[in-house]
Design a protein around this motif. Structure first.
Motif, PDB file in Angstrom:
ATOM      1  N   ILE A   1     -49.556 -25.548  92.186  1.00  0.00           N
ATOM      2  CA  ILE A   1     -48.506 -26.026  91.282  1.00  0.00           C
ATOM      3  C   ILE A   1     -47.248 -26.375  92.082  1.00  0.00           C
ATOM      4  CG2 ILE A   1     -47.007 -25.399  89.351  1.00  0.00           C
ATOM      5  CD1 ILE A   1     -49.961 -25.934  88.587  1.00  0.00           C
ATOM      6  N   ALA A   2     -46.911 -25.547  93.060  1.00  0.00           N
ATOM      7  CA  ALA A   2     -45.732 -25.813  93.894  1.00  0.00           C
ATOM      8  C   ALA A   2     -45.878 -27.145  94.621  1.00  0.00           C
ATOM      9  CB  ALA A   2     -45.532 -24.667  94.892  1.00  0.00           C
ATOM     10  N   THR A   3     -47.047 -27.411  95.159  1.00  0.00           N
ATOM     11  CA  THR A   3     -47.303 -28.678  95.851  1.00  0.00           C
ATOM     12  C   THR A   3     -47.163 -29.858  94.903  1.00  0.00           C
ATOM     13  OG1 THR A   3     -48.778 -27.584  97.428  1.00  0.00           O
ATOM     14  CG2 THR A   3     -49.000 -29.972  97.195  1.00  0.00           C
ATOM     15  N   GLU A   4     -47.696 -29.717  93.704  1.00  0.00           N
ATOM     16  CA  GLU A   4     -47.600 -30.795  92.722  1.00  0.00           C
ATOM     17  C   GLU A   4     -46.138 -31.065  92.342  1.00  0.00           C
ATOM     18  OE1 GLU A   4     -49.148 -31.989  88.272  1.00  0.00           O
ATOM     19  OE2 GLU A   4     -50.271 -30.502  89.422  1.00  0.00           O
ATOM     20  N   ILE A   5     -45.360 -30.023  92.144  1.00  0.00           N
ATOM     21  CA  ILE A   5     -43.945 -30.191  91.793  1.00  0.00           C
ATOM     22  C   ILE A   5     -43.191 -30.873  92.938  1.00  0.00           C
ATOM     23  CG2 ILE A   5     -41.792 -28.929  91.360  1.00  0.00           C
ATOM     24  CD1 ILE A   5     -43.511 -26.904  89.756  1.00  0.00           C
ATOM     25  N   LYS A   6     -43.476 -30.454  94.179  1.00  0.00           N
ATOM     26  CA  LYS A   6     -42.822 -31.065  95.344  1.00  0.00           C
ATOM     27  C   LYS A   6     -43.148 -32.546  95.434  1.00  0.00           C
ATOM     28  CE  LYS A   6     -43.124 -26.981  98.253  1.00  0.00           C
ATOM     29  NZ  LYS A   6     -43.780 -26.397  99.432  1.00  0.00           N
ATOM     30  N   GLU A   7     -44.442 -32.875  95.309  1.00  0.00           N
ATOM     31  CA  GLU A   7     -44.871 -34.262  95.467  1.00  0.00           C
ATOM     32  C   GLU A   7     -44.427 -35.143  94.304  1.00  0.00           C
ATOM     33  OE1 GLU A   7     -49.083 -33.996  96.091  1.00  0.00           O
ATOM     34  OE2 GLU A   7     -48.838 -33.242  98.138  1.00  0.00           O
ATOM     35  N   ARG A   8     -44.535 -34.637  93.102  1.00  0.00           N
ATOM     36  CA  ARG A   8     -44.232 -35.446  91.918  1.00  0.00           C
ATOM     37  C   ARG A   8     -42.736 -35.634  91.704  1.00  0.00           C
ATOM     38  NH1 ARG A   8     -47.236 -34.781  86.237  1.00  0.00           N
ATOM     39  NH2 ARG A   8     -48.930 -35.208  87.677  1.00  0.00           N
ATOM     40  N   TYR A   9     -41.948 -34.565  91.898  1.00  0.00           N
ATOM     41  CA  TYR A   9     -40.528 -34.614  91.565  1.00  0.00           C
ATOM     42  C   TYR A   9     -39.598 -34.527  92.775  1.00  0.00           C
ATOM     43  CZ  TYR A   9     -42.473 -33.811  86.961  1.00  0.00           C
ATOM     44  OH  TYR A   9     -43.213 -33.919  85.812  1.00  0.00           O
ATOM     45  N   GLY A  10     -40.145 -34.218  93.954  1.00  0.00           N
ATOM     46  CA  GLY A  10     -39.315 -34.130  95.150  1.00  0.00           C
ATOM     47  C   GLY A  10     -38.384 -32.932  95.176  1.00  0.00           C
ATOM     48  N   LEU A  11     -38.718 -31.893  94.423  1.00  0.00           N
ATOM     49  CA  LEU A  11     -37.877 -30.712  94.360  1.00  0.00           C
ATOM     50  C   LEU A  11     -38.264 -29.691  95.424  1.00  0.00           C
ATOM     51  CD1 LEU A  11     -37.913 -30.221  90.494  1.00  0.00           C
ATOM     52  CD2 LEU A  11     -36.072 -31.174  91.871  1.00  0.00           C
ATOM     53  N   THR A  12     -37.334 -28.839  95.770  1.00  0.00           N
ATOM     54  CA  THR A  12     -37.615 -27.715  96.648  1.00  0.00           C
ATOM     55  C   THR A  12     -38.234 -26.621  95.792  1.00  0.00           C
ATOM     56  OG1 THR A  12     -35.741 -28.270  98.043  1.00  0.00           O
ATOM     57  CG2 THR A  12     -36.601 -26.014  98.208  1.00  0.00           C
ATOM     58  N   VAL A  13     -39.349 -26.067  96.257  1.00  0.00           N
ATOM     59  CA  VAL A  13     -40.077 -25.065  95.477  1.00  0.00           C
ATOM     60  C   VAL A  13     -40.332 -23.846  96.352  1.00  0.00           C
ATOM     61  CG1 VAL A  13     -42.200 -24.605  94.202  1.00  0.00           C
ATOM     62  CG2 VAL A  13     -41.220 -26.892  94.163  1.00  0.00           C
ATOM     63  N   TYR A  14     -40.122 -22.677  95.787  1.00  0.00           N
ATOM     64  CA  TYR A  14     -40.403 -21.423  96.481  1.00  0.00           C
ATOM     65  C   TYR A  14     -41.464 -20.669  95.696  1.00  0.00           C
ATOM     66  CZ  TYR A  14     -35.932 -22.418  98.713  1.00  0.00           C
ATOM     67  OH  TYR A  14     -34.906 -23.015  99.387  1.00  0.00           O
ATOM     68  N   VAL A  15     -42.464 -20.171  96.383  1.00  0.00           N
ATOM     69  CA  VAL A  15     -43.459 -19.294  95.766  1.00  0.00           C
ATOM     70  C   VAL A  15     -43.152 -17.890  96.276  1.00  0.00           C
ATOM     71  CG1 VAL A  15     -45.906 -18.726  95.578  1.00  0.00           C
ATOM     72  CG2 VAL A  15     -45.186 -21.128  95.655  1.00  0.00           C
ATOM     73  N   ILE A  16     -42.779 -17.013  95.345  1.00  0.00           N
ATOM     74  CA  ILE A  16     -42.429 -15.640  95.718  1.00  0.00           C
ATOM     75  C   ILE A  16     -43.222 -14.677  94.849  1.00  0.00           C
ATOM     76  CG2 ILE A  16     -40.105 -16.217  96.535  1.00  0.00           C
ATOM     77  CD1 ILE A  16     -39.042 -15.236  93.835  1.00  0.00           C
TER      78      ILE A  16
END
Length: 64
Positions: A38-53
């Motif tokens: 999901i983090a990868t999809e959010i990064k690729e689709r929206y260009g946002l910084t994502v943290y998985v914690i």
């Protein structure tokens, strides 16, 4: 309350909200693999910084 006082109060409130930052938390997932997907999809689709914690789960006294 006169108009000048209202404008000063209103203006100072706007300045404080302009400095405020907001965080978007999408949710919790059952495993790290899914969270990473999901983090990868959010990064690729929206260009946002994502943290998985890891989520901090509080244990109840009965499970000790």
């Amino acid at each position: 309350m006169d108009n000048n006082h209202f404008q000063e109060t209103h203006s100072s409130n706007n300045n404080s909200t302009q400095k405020q930052r907001y965080r978007v938390i999408t949710g919790a997932f059952n495993d790290k693999v899914t969270a990473d997907q999901i983090a990868t999809e959010i990064k690729e689709r929206y260009g946002l910084t994502v943290y998985v914690i890891p989520e901090q789960v509080k244990r109840s006294r009965s499970s000790l």
